[in-house]
Design a protein around this motif. Structure first.
Motif, PDB file in Angstrom:
ATOM      1  N   ARG A  17      16.953  13.409 -57.515  1.00 11.00           N
ATOM      2  CA  ARG A  17      16.381  13.374 -58.862  1.00 11.00           C
ATOM      3  C   ARG A  17      14.930  13.866 -58.849  1.00 11.00           C
ATOM      4  O   ARG A  17      14.523  14.654 -59.708  1.00 11.00           O
ATOM      5  CB  ARG A  17      16.469  11.967 -59.446  1.00 11.00           C
ATOM      6  CG  ARG A  17      16.101  11.929 -60.925  1.00 11.00           C
ATOM      7  CD  ARG A  17      16.376  10.606 -61.540  1.00 11.00           C
ATOM      8  NE  ARG A  17      15.417   9.625 -61.013  1.00 11.00           N
ATOM      9  CZ  ARG A  17      15.490   8.337 -61.236  1.00 11.00           C
ATOM     10  NH1 ARG A  17      16.462   7.834 -61.954  1.00 11.00           N
ATOM     11  NH2 ARG A  17      14.593   7.520 -60.738  1.00 11.00           N
ATOM     12  N   SER A  18      14.153  13.435 -57.872  1.00 12.27           N
ATOM     13  CA  SER A  18      12.759  13.864 -57.776  1.00 12.27           C
ATOM     14  C   SER A  18      12.658  15.359 -57.499  1.00 12.27           C
ATOM     15  O   SER A  18      11.813  16.051 -58.070  1.00 12.27           O
ATOM     16  CB  SER A  18      12.041  13.092 -56.662  1.00 12.27           C
ATOM     17  OG  SER A  18      11.937  11.746 -57.000  1.00 12.27           O
ATOM     18  N   PHE A  19      13.529  15.872 -56.639  1.00 11.42           N
ATOM     19  CA  PHE A  19      13.498  17.300 -56.353  1.00 11.42           C
ATOM     20  C   PHE A  19      13.933  18.096 -57.578  1.00 11.42           C
ATOM     21  O   PHE A  19      13.365  19.150 -57.879  1.00 11.42           O
ATOM     22  CB  PHE A  19      14.367  17.654 -55.146  1.00 11.42           C
ATOM     23  CG  PHE A  19      14.222  19.093 -54.743  1.00 11.42           C
ATOM     24  CD1 PHE A  19      13.131  19.506 -53.999  1.00 11.42           C
ATOM     25  CD2 PHE A  19      15.145  20.037 -55.129  1.00 11.42           C
ATOM     26  CE1 PHE A  19      12.970  20.831 -53.635  1.00 11.42           C
ATOM     27  CE2 PHE A  19      15.005  21.365 -54.780  1.00 11.42           C
ATOM     28  CZ  PHE A  19      13.910  21.764 -54.032  1.00 11.42           C
ATOM     29  N   ALA A 107       6.546  18.584 -49.961  1.00  6.28           N
ATOM     30  CA  ALA A 107       5.683  17.619 -50.649  1.00  6.28           C
ATOM     31  C   ALA A 107       6.460  16.364 -51.035  1.00  6.28           C
ATOM     32  O   ALA A 107       5.943  15.241 -50.924  1.00  6.28           O
ATOM     33  CB  ALA A 107       5.055  18.259 -51.887  1.00  6.28           C
ATOM     34  N   LEU A 108       7.696  16.537 -51.464  1.00  8.46           N
ATOM     35  CA  LEU A 108       8.534  15.390 -51.813  1.00  8.46           C
ATOM     36  C   LEU A 108       8.791  14.503 -50.597  1.00  8.46           C
ATOM     37  O   LEU A 108       8.683  13.279 -50.670  1.00  8.46           O
ATOM     38  CB  LEU A 108       9.860  15.864 -52.422  1.00  8.46           C
ATOM     39  CG  LEU A 108      10.900  14.777 -52.688  1.00  8.46           C
ATOM     40  CD1 LEU A 108      10.369  13.729 -53.664  1.00  8.46           C
ATOM     41  CD2 LEU A 108      12.184  15.404 -53.202  1.00  8.46           C
ATOM     42  N   GLU A 110       6.965  14.281 -47.894  1.00  8.17           N
ATOM     43  CA  GLU A 110       5.692  13.612 -47.562  1.00  8.17           C
ATOM     44  C   GLU A 110       5.457  12.407 -48.461  1.00  8.17           C
ATOM     45  O   GLU A 110       5.043  11.346 -48.000  1.00  8.17           O
ATOM     46  CB  GLU A 110       4.515  14.587 -47.651  1.00  8.17           C
ATOM     47  CG  GLU A 110       4.277  15.369 -46.396  1.00  8.17           C
ATOM     48  CD  GLU A 110       4.176  14.503 -45.140  1.00  8.17           C
ATOM     49  OE1 GLU A 110       3.379  13.534 -45.119  1.00  8.17           O
ATOM     50  OE2 GLU A 110       4.901  14.798 -44.175  1.00  8.17           O
ATOM     51  N   GLU A 111       5.752  12.575 -49.741  1.00  7.94           N
ATOM     52  CA  GLU A 111       5.595  11.462 -50.688  1.00  7.94           C
ATOM     53  C   GLU A 111       6.541  10.321 -50.327  1.00  7.94           C
ATOM     54  O   GLU A 111       6.155   9.155 -50.314  1.00  7.94           O
ATOM     55  CB  GLU A 111       5.885  11.961 -52.102  1.00  7.94           C
ATOM     56  CG  GLU A 111       5.742  10.916 -53.181  1.00  7.94           C
ATOM     57  CD  GLU A 111       6.103  11.478 -54.555  1.00  7.94           C
ATOM     58  OE1 GLU A 111       6.766  10.751 -55.318  1.00  7.94           O
ATOM     59  OE2 GLU A 111       5.732  12.634 -54.850  1.00  7.94           O
ATOM     60  N   ALA A 112       7.778  10.660 -50.008  1.00  4.92           N
ATOM     61  CA  ALA A 112       8.778   9.644 -49.673  1.00  4.92           C
ATOM     62  C   ALA A 112       8.419   8.903 -48.379  1.00  4.92           C
ATOM     63  O   ALA A 112       8.721   7.713 -48.245  1.00  4.92           O
ATOM     64  CB  ALA A 112      10.158  10.292 -49.532  1.00  4.92           C
ATOM     65  N   LEU A 113       7.780   9.593 -47.443  1.00  4.99           N
ATOM     66  CA  LEU A 113       7.469   9.000 -46.140  1.00  4.99           C
ATOM     67  C   LEU A 113       6.044   8.451 -46.045  1.00  4.99           C
ATOM     68  O   LEU A 113       5.579   8.124 -44.950  1.00  4.99           O
ATOM     69  CB  LEU A 113       7.720  10.025 -45.029  1.00  4.99           C
ATOM     70  CG  LEU A 113       9.169  10.486 -44.872  1.00  4.99           C
ATOM     71  CD1 LEU A 113       9.283  11.556 -43.803  1.00  4.99           C
ATOM     72  CD2 LEU A 113      10.099   9.317 -44.580  1.00  4.99           C
ATOM     73  N   THR A 114       5.386   8.315 -47.187  1.00  3.85           N
ATOM     74  CA  THR A 114       4.036   7.754 -47.207  1.00  3.85           C
ATOM     75  C   THR A 114       4.039   6.381 -46.535  1.00  3.85           C
ATOM     76  O   THR A 114       4.917   5.551 -46.809  1.00  3.85           O
ATOM     77  CB  THR A 114       3.525   7.622 -48.662  1.00  3.85           C
ATOM     78  OG1 THR A 114       3.474   8.923 -49.233  1.00  3.85           O
ATOM     79  CG2 THR A 114       2.149   6.973 -48.714  1.00  3.85           C
ATOM     80  N   GLY A 115       3.083   6.170 -45.620  1.00  2.83           N
ATOM     81  CA  GLY A 115       2.977   4.878 -44.930  1.00  2.83           C
ATOM     82  C   GLY A 115       3.857   4.764 -43.700  1.00  2.83           C
ATOM     83  O   GLY A 115       3.864   3.714 -43.047  1.00  2.83           O
ATOM     84  N   ILE A 116       4.597   5.806 -43.375  1.00  3.49           N
ATOM     85  CA  ILE A 116       5.462   5.795 -42.192  1.00  3.49           C
ATOM     86  C   ILE A 116       4.853   6.752 -41.175  1.00  3.49           C
ATOM     87  O   ILE A 116       4.712   7.943 -41.448  1.00  3.49           O
ATOM     88  CB  ILE A 116       6.906   6.219 -42.560  1.00  3.49           C
ATOM     89  CG1 ILE A 116       7.477   5.248 -43.600  1.00  3.49           C
ATOM     90  CG2 ILE A 116       7.788   6.289 -41.319  1.00  3.49           C
ATOM     91  CD1 ILE A 116       8.819   5.672 -44.176  1.00  3.49           C
ATOM     92  N   ASP A 117       4.462   6.206 -40.003  1.00  2.00           N
ATOM     93  CA  ASP A 117       3.774   7.046 -39.026  1.00  2.00           C
ATOM     94  C   ASP A 117       4.751   7.993 -38.314  1.00  2.00           C
ATOM     95  O   ASP A 117       5.974   7.875 -38.462  1.00  2.00           O
ATOM     96  CB  ASP A 117       2.962   6.211 -38.032  1.00  2.00           C
ATOM     97  CG  ASP A 117       3.814   5.356 -37.094  1.00  2.00           C
ATOM     98  OD1 ASP A 117       4.894   5.813 -36.658  1.00  2.00           O
ATOM     99  OD2 ASP A 117       3.377   4.240 -36.767  1.00  2.00           O
ATOM    100  N   GLU A 118       4.211   8.928 -37.553  1.00  2.00           N
ATOM    101  CA  GLU A 118       5.016   9.979 -36.916  1.00  2.00           C
ATOM    102  C   GLU A 118       6.076   9.408 -35.971  1.00  2.00           C
ATOM    103  O   GLU A 118       7.195   9.899 -35.922  1.00  2.00           O
ATOM    104  CB  GLU A 118       4.116  10.975 -36.175  1.00  2.00           C
ATOM    105  CG  GLU A 118       4.845  12.239 -35.740  1.00  2.00           C
ATOM    106  CD  GLU A 118       5.594  12.952 -36.871  1.00  2.00           C
ATOM    107  OE1 GLU A 118       6.753  13.350 -36.656  1.00  2.00           O
ATOM    108  OE2 GLU A 118       5.032  13.094 -37.971  1.00  2.00           O
TER     109      GLU A 118
END
Length: 147
Positions: A17-19, A107-108, A110-118
């Motif tokens: 939906r976001s994409f 970008a989507l 990155e937004e979804a994985l915010t707060g999750i380290d490598e």
């Protein structure tokens, strides 16, 4: 604890939906980007194979490919091994469009994985890869190995 299958389905739905919202800004529908990205990974597939990859009916793929061909994004080429079959290829215009979509997808994610380290991201990729591999096995193989 929430059902894992429901969590995966809900996450997938939210990503799609976001994409969708982002892709609409450059004039691409969800079904179009699904076909184009699938063809990018499986260029030269025939329509029946594409229908199987997309998990839709062959007539549905035929209509989608017709529209993409009319838009100058997909090219049908005769299959040298079977004159009744067409192989599907992306045009340069489709490659340009996909290149335009790539930053939106990145970008989507990155937004979804915010707060999750490598390290956590790599573990997530590994786990999802294993789940996909487990579910990609042919049903008959699963029956034979357990029966």
């Amino acid at each position: 604890m929430e059902n894992l299958g429901a969590m995966l389905a809900d996450t997938s739905r939210l990503l799609r939906r976001s994409f969708d919202v982002r892709a609409r800004g450059i004039g691409v529908t969800r079904s179009q980007w699904q076909v184009l990205t699938t063809l990018l990974r499986h260029e030269g597939v025939n329509q029946g194979g594409l229908a199987e990859l997309l998990d839709v009916e062959p007539i549905t793929v035929c209509r989608m490919v017709d529209r993409l061909q009319d838009a100058g994004l997909v090219e049908r080429r005769a299959d040298p091994a079977d004159r009744r079959s067409w192989r599907l290829f992306l045009t340069s215009r489709a490659h340009d469009l996909l290149a335009e979509l790539r930053p939106l997808a990145d970008a989507l994610i990155e937004e979804a994985l915010t707060g999750i380290d490598e390290r956590e991201r790599e573990r997530l990729r590994d786990m999802l890869d294993r789940i996909r591999d487990n579910l990609s096995r042919r049903p008959l193989e699963a029956l034979v190995s357990h029966g």
